[in-house]
Design a protein around this motif. Structure first.
Motif, short mmCIF file in Angstrom:
data_model
loop_
_atom_site.label_atom_id
_atom_site.label_comp_id
_atom_site.label_asym_id
_atom_site.label_seq_id
_atom_site.Cartn_x
_atom_site.Cartn_y
_atom_site.Cartn_z
N MET A 145 30.09 44.57 42.33
CA MET A 145 31.45 44.30 42.81
C MET A 145 31.45 43.95 44.29
O MET A 145 32.12 44.61 45.11
N ASP A 173 35.62 47.28 36.49
CA ASP A 173 35.35 47.84 37.82
C ASP A 173 35.06 49.34 37.73
O ASP A 173 34.13 49.85 38.36
N TYR A 207 34.69 40.20 43.40
CA TYR A 207 36.03 40.67 43.01
C TYR A 207 37.13 39.70 43.40
O TYR A 207 38.18 39.62 42.74
N PRO A 227 37.28 47.37 46.08
CA PRO A 227 37.63 46.54 44.92
C PRO A 227 38.70 47.16 44.03
O PRO A 227 39.62 46.46 43.59
#
Length: 323
Positions: A149, A134, A154, A71
């Protein structure tokens, strides 16, 4: 000097532009002094080359290395793509107008430049806050990171960022080009909303309200969420036993916050300042910071200093040398 020039022409065009829409505008640029123009051309050309090479290099490295398909690097690749497009929307026109006597830009070209700069600028604002979130999830919630995530999450966050940018641009461009304009002389180096509001023959109160609301929702909220994420990150880092780990984490957070503050701060100043306080010179400097300087530093701050990126880059370079 440019300010007086634009107002000098305003009365003569008042009646004409109340009846017709101009087919083109003249971007007055940064300076009319020849040696300053040459210096600006060289500086912006070098910066543009750095922006393209740095961000393209990051995208290629992430694309070629499966271990970087995470991510964080997905968001970094999006950021690099935005920075390439953002600077490419503005800098080539700036370079051309810096040395050219003809600084005109067609209405359609101006509209496209304004639209894409608004899309990319707003998307980057939101994406920077998503990237901070994140990092918060990775550092403060490591056991739940893969759930927080996930691939679906994402991708959706990136898609939402782009959609908000597009909606924001459509609203501003549509409202702006409905205004009757009294001059074709734009006291700026690219087609941006605040300088165009100065050309309006009537009070652009609706445009200003839309601009303040958008800046408040997008820039200020994104900046607030970014700061909150880093506050939690720093409080977690303080609990690290290793002083070397704390120092490294603080260095990274400080670099990220510096770039983020520079980007959000300049955008908020440009889009929140009232028309009465508008200064073309100040506006030019601030616009250069978030359209050229920040895209140049982003790959260095977020990626090139990262050991995984450097390791992957060195691996590919050594592989190509051997082959």
């Amino acid at each position: 000097m440019y300010s007086s020039l634009s107002f000098r022409y305003r009365p003569s065009y008042m009646k004409m532009f109340n009846l017709t829409r101009p087919n083109s505008f003249i971007l007055l640029g940064i300076s009319t002094i020849p040696y300053i123009q040459m210096i600006c051309f060289i500086v912006f050309l070098v910066m543009y080359i750095i922006i393209l090479s740095g961000n393209l290099l990051l995208i290629i490295v992430v694309r070629c290395n499966p271990t970087l398909h995470t991510p964080m690097y997905f968001f970094l690749s999006n950021l690099s793509f935005i920075d390439i497009c953002f600077s490419s929307t503005i800098v080539p026109v700036l370079l051309k107008n810096t040395l050219s006597k003809d600084r005109s830009i067609f209405l359609l070209d101006c509209g496209f430049q304004m639209f894409f700069s608004l899309v990319l600028g707003a998307t980057e604002c939101i994406l920077l806050s998503v990237m901070a979130y994140d990092r918060f999830a990775a550092i403060c919630r490591p056991l739940h990171y893969n759930t927080i995530m996930s691939k679906k999450v994402y991708f959706c966050l990136a898609l939402v960022s782009w959609n908000i940018g597009v909606i924001n641009a459509i609203i501003h461009v549509t409202l702006l080009f409905q205004l009757p304009l009294c001059s074709i002389y734009v006291n700026h180096f690219f087609c941006e909303v605040p300088p165009f509001l100065r050309l309006s023959c009537k009070d652009p109160w609706l445009n200003e309200v839309a601009m303040y609301v958008a800046a408040g929702i997008i820039a200020m909220c994104a900046f607030f969420l970014t700061v909150v994420s880093y506050v939690h990150i720093i409080s977690t880092v303080l609990k690290f036993r290793s002083s070397q780990g704390r120092q490294k984490a603080f260095s990274t957070c400080a670099s990220h916050l510096t770039v983020v503050t520079l980007y959000y701060g300049t955008i908020m100043i440009v889009y929140f300042q009232p028309r009465s306080a508008f200064s073309p010179e100040t506006n030019n400097v601030l616009s250069v910071l978030y359209t050229v300087v920040t895209p140049m530093f982003n790959p260095m701050i977020y990626s090139i200093r990262n050991k995984d990126v450097k390791k992957s880059l060195l691996k590919h370079v050594s592989k190509n040398i051997k082959s």
